[in-house]
Design an enzyme around this catalytic site. Structure first.
Site, PDB file in Angstrom:
ATOM      1  CE  LYS A 111      17.507  20.740  67.059  1.00 15.03           C
ATOM      2  NZ  LYS A 111      16.272  21.437  66.737  1.00 15.03           N
ATOM      3  CE  LYS A 194       4.541  13.066  70.250  1.00 15.11           C
ATOM      4  NZ  LYS A 194       5.407  13.502  71.307  1.00 15.11           N
ATOM      5  CE  LYS A 197       5.157  25.873  68.920  1.00 17.04           C
ATOM      6  NZ  LYS A 197       5.032  27.011  69.807  1.00 17.04           N
TER       7      LYS A 197
END
Ligand code: TRP
Length: 330
Positions: A111, A194, A197
């Site tokens: 982050k 895979k 989202k």
């Protein structure tokens, strides 16, 4: 009976990957374990959603999980921020979490790299809040993906530390719940990897037939097989992997045969896949719409979830206060 718990991101709209992966296992598990599923809407404040988005997202994911088969009567399905005990235990646990160890967490470091101008304290203590979610119900097992393994390790560390500091054997150390062979991995249709989202390749349960068809018709393919039984390239194997779970055995076998004899037309393959995905998702999408437009039903479910979750959480908080030394004066 063992307790299983899982947190759902408030923006965690269900795609085929979740549906055939974790969620189908959640639906089975609800009968064999004491299950807690909750929308992690406190965690989501680390990225500043608007009030409208926050409320709408929570409602949407609740509707999606219920439509996918989570039974709010059987499992405890609740909203994290409805349980004030979570915030209280979080504060107490923060006192035994060290800034150094939090700064070294992979998710935090990521982050710091990806959003350097919003490194808020909530991000730093994200693992403490997640640990709180888990131990407040004394959960034994937590189904987590690879990206959350370190957070679960921190949870064990915080639970063990609490037990050690206060010389008690109070919190169980939660283990990752491994679905093993029950976990079907759904690939994306963009060639490799895979479905997810964040990968931007999701086919969502709430997508309209139109959108689903567009997404499937855009699937990456190759130039086609040139010799019988040629080994499949990854993009083609991925299409067949999805077909294997959404289409009938006959249809799957038919297209496999077409591939093996070099007669396959990828356009027909994709059309069939789109049709079968739409057939599978249509009743679920309708149910999602039905649930999310029934404010009264949602209200009842959320209230029941909050009551069940608070009953469990307040018992833990009561014990913890006692252990720490906050004893009643009145
Ligand atoms: N951090 C999890 C995620 O990003 C969501 C989450 C919050 C969670 N609290 C949890 C998952 C407790 C498992 C247990 O997906």
């Amino acid at each position: 009976m063992e307790t299983v718990l899982s947190g759902i991101r408030s923006t965690g709209n269900l795609h085929l990957g979740n549906y055939f992966g974790a969620v189908r296992n959640f639906v089975k598990m609800q009968h064999d374990y004491k299950c807690f599923f909750f929308v992690a809407d406190l965690h989501s404040l680390t990225t500043y959603p608007t009030p409208e988005d926050l409320h709408g997202n929570i409602k949407q994911v609740l509707a999606e999980y219920i439509a996918a088969g989570i039974d709010p009567e059987t499992a405890t399905l609740y909203i994290q921020s409805d349980v004030p005990e979570v915030s209280q235990l979080y504060l107490l646990l923060n006192m035994n979490a060290y800034v150094g160890e939090l700064e070294r967490t992979t998710t935090f470091k990521e982050k710091v790299r990806s959003q350097p101008d919003n490194v808020n304290a909530g991000l730093l203590t994200y693992p403490v809040l997640m640990a709180t979610d888990i131990i407040i119900h004394k959960a034994n097992k937590v189904p987590v993906g690879k990206d959350q393994e370190q957070n679960l390790e921190m949870t064990r560390k915080f639970a063990r530390r609490f037990n050690t500091i206060y010389k008690v054997d109070y919190f169980p150390l939660p283990e990752p719940f491994n679905f093993g062979r029950d976990l079907i991995k759904i690939p994306g249709l963009d060639g490799t990897g895979k479905m997810g989202k964040t990968e931007g390749n999701g086919i969502f349960l709430a997508d309209s037939p139109d959108i689903i068809t567009k997404k499937v018709m855009r699937a990456v393919t190759d130039a086609g097989p040139t010799k019988p039984k040629q080994k499949m390239s990854e993009p083609i194997r991925n299409i067949f992997t999805i077909m294997e779970v959404v289409s009938s055995q006959d249809i799957f076998n038919y297209f496999l045969e077409q591939y093996n004899t070099c007669k396959i037309r990828y356009n027909d393959l994709k059309k069939q896949l789109a049709e079968d995905i739409v057939r599978l998702t249509t009743p679920i999408r309708e149910r999602i719409l039905e649930i999310s437009s029934d404010e009264e039903y949602i209200g009842r479910v959320v209230k029941m979830g909050a009551e069940k979750a608070r009953a469990s959480a307040s018992q833990t908080l009561h014990d913890v206060r006692e252990i720490i030394g906050y004893r009643p004066f009145y």
